[in-house]
Design a protein around this motif. Sequence first.
Motif, short mmCIF file in Angstrom:
data_model
loop_
_atom_site.label_atom_id
_atom_site.label_comp_id
_atom_site.label_asym_id
_atom_site.label_seq_id
_atom_site.Cartn_x
_atom_site.Cartn_y
_atom_site.Cartn_z
N VAL A 195 56.08 70.11 49.36
CA VAL A 195 56.53 71.48 49.04
C VAL A 195 55.70 72.50 49.81
N LEU A 196 54.39 72.30 49.82
CA LEU A 196 53.52 73.23 50.54
C LEU A 196 53.83 73.23 52.03
N ALA A 197 54.12 72.05 52.58
CA ALA A 197 54.49 71.98 54.00
C ALA A 197 55.79 72.73 54.27
N LEU A 198 56.77 72.58 53.38
CA LEU A 198 58.05 73.29 53.53
C LEU A 198 57.85 74.80 53.48
N LEU A 199 57.03 75.26 52.54
CA LEU A 199 56.84 76.69 52.38
C LEU A 199 56.00 77.29 53.50
N LEU A 200 55.03 76.53 54.00
CA LEU A 200 54.23 77.03 55.13
C LEU A 200 55.08 77.11 56.40
N ALA A 201 56.07 76.24 56.52
CA ALA A 201 56.99 76.35 57.65
C ALA A 201 57.81 77.63 57.55
N ASP A 209 53.95 69.90 61.70
CA ASP A 209 53.09 70.49 62.73
C ASP A 209 51.64 70.46 62.26
N GLU A 210 50.74 70.29 63.23
CA GLU A 210 49.32 70.23 62.92
C GLU A 210 48.85 71.52 62.24
N ALA A 211 49.40 72.67 62.66
CA ALA A 211 49.01 73.94 62.05
C ALA A 211 49.41 74.00 60.59
N THR A 228 47.06 71.64 58.60
CA THR A 228 45.74 72.25 58.44
C THR A 228 45.77 73.33 57.37
N ALA A 229 46.88 74.06 57.27
CA ALA A 229 46.97 75.18 56.32
C ALA A 229 47.14 74.72 54.88
N ILE A 230 47.49 73.45 54.63
CA ILE A 230 47.59 72.95 53.26
C ILE A 230 46.19 72.82 52.70
N PRO A 231 45.84 73.56 51.64
CA PRO A 231 44.46 73.53 51.12
C PRO A 231 44.14 72.19 50.48
#
Length: 606
Positions: free
Chosen positions: A185-191, A227-229, A232-235
Amino acid sequence: MDTPLLSLLEARGVLDPLDREFAEFLQGLAGETPHLGLAAALASRVLGQGDVCLELPRFAGLPLLPGPEGADYRAPAVNVWREALRRAPVVGEPGEFQPLILDGEDRLYLYRYWCYEDSLARQLRARAEDPPTVDPDLLREGLARLFPEPGPNRQKLAAAVAACNRLAIISGGPGTGKTTTLARVLALLLAQQPDLRIRLAAPTGKAAARMQEAVQASKRRLAGQVDEAVLTAIPEEAATLHRLLGVSGDGLRFRHGPDNLLSLDLLAVDEASMVDLALLSRTVAALPAGARLLLLGDRDQLSSVEAGAVLGELCRDAGGFSRTASKRLQTLTGEDVPVAGKPSALMDQVTLLERSYRFEAAGGIGQLASLIRASDGAGLAALLRDPPGGIRWLEPPPGAAMEALLGEALDRLSPYLQTVRGAACADEVFESFGRFQLLCPQRSGEWGVENLNRRLEERVRLRLAAGSREWYPGRAVMVTRNDYTLRLFNGDIGIVLPDPGESGQLRACFRQSDGGIRAVALSRLPPVEPVFAMTVHKSQGSEFDEVLLVLPAEDSPVLSRELLYTAVTRARERLSLWGSPALLGRAVTRSGQRASGLRARLAALA
């Protein structure tokens, strides 16, 4: 005045001294008001037992004392009680400022708890009715990439629900993939929003550490899929809710609240079943208006130690979605999305995960958990007559039950004691200790935690050649009172070990949320108690390879379906049950449901 009755109820153990004193204080303010003192005392009493409010119909006309004496001391009829309270100057209607609040459904609240419930209901409803804007094409592509498994895939559906709402609730048993879903979920929202400010939290230090470990493991599995970014952004750091809110040194005040909001865009809270009404209300009140709230937990587990059963209340009507939400989710996920047969306030915010990846539904622990959840006493009895793999039923031998139980527990603890004697490093000692746990429903009594810990520790000392010393290498203890200065919290487990850097001086070692070990001088420890045996309540948020659950010799109101389910699902591989089959059969049909008006309040705000 109810004073003589209150004194009698206190003497018989129905009320605590604080309940009586609170009631007498309100009686002094109100003057001669029949039945007020009893209502106030009971409202205080049930709060201590986990209920948010006193439901007058539940007590009206019932005996207040056990046995024949109870016939002479009964609560008034509900209509008599209601009218008396409405005339009392210290009782107000919802929205008024009075010590007690009586709502239209005959629920009596202490004012503070009515405010907590009302505030939480309004905050949750506002988030549920304010969906965020998302890019549906980007979300659809992300869901397909991160959840490639063929359907039905409830994790994929849960992720879509979380992405499309400011409020989302994911409930599932152990091993159903709640934190795996969270990371995706966090990866989806960060995208969707690369600068999204995310915080992770849990109600206890132990639960925060487990959340952190699970998210770290999930991130490793996501490598190459995002993506690597984004990765990385997932705490990875998870805090306790108290630490997140900035609790004061005395534990009474929080730095963050409605007048000093948290700086975040998304808060994910794990083990939400352990969060009480007051703490969740204060947490939600500290969120910015546009922030997302994601609650993860198991609705079938025991509720919080303090008043309220918020996750259970929010999930009670779950299982389907509105037609509008169902159509949208089906378009995004390609999944068959069930439509709710009956509308409810939060039907579009809740997803239930049902498939366990930890133990198969056909395995022993999975079967047992399913039967307990369904309150199937007959099925449970049949299962235990011929236990499947991973399950043992141990019936206490007549006349020597305690010695037999202590011997069984020591056998299971032997690998841990051998690790300690081998002067292993702290990591190995903690790893070994976490493989087995003796669980009890109660603290007191012959089969309660206090007695079993005392008797087990006597034998552990002998095995470790520790004599009669209070502190010795291998002593396992649990913190029983928060110490915000030392960052040690109620429920944290420490093991006493020699400190190599201090000439072998004994220290209490605690595992940190980052996996490291922190040593604390014994003289600085807050109050602790042995933890070779643990209450089921304290075990929430933990897992062990093997669990030995000890039932008391006699029935007790604390024995409930939720308690049994929580205990059983602490075991990853093996579970032993000690006690009477008849007692287990009665407990599985008893629900620990708590009195609350949260669901009704949410519906009334529609």
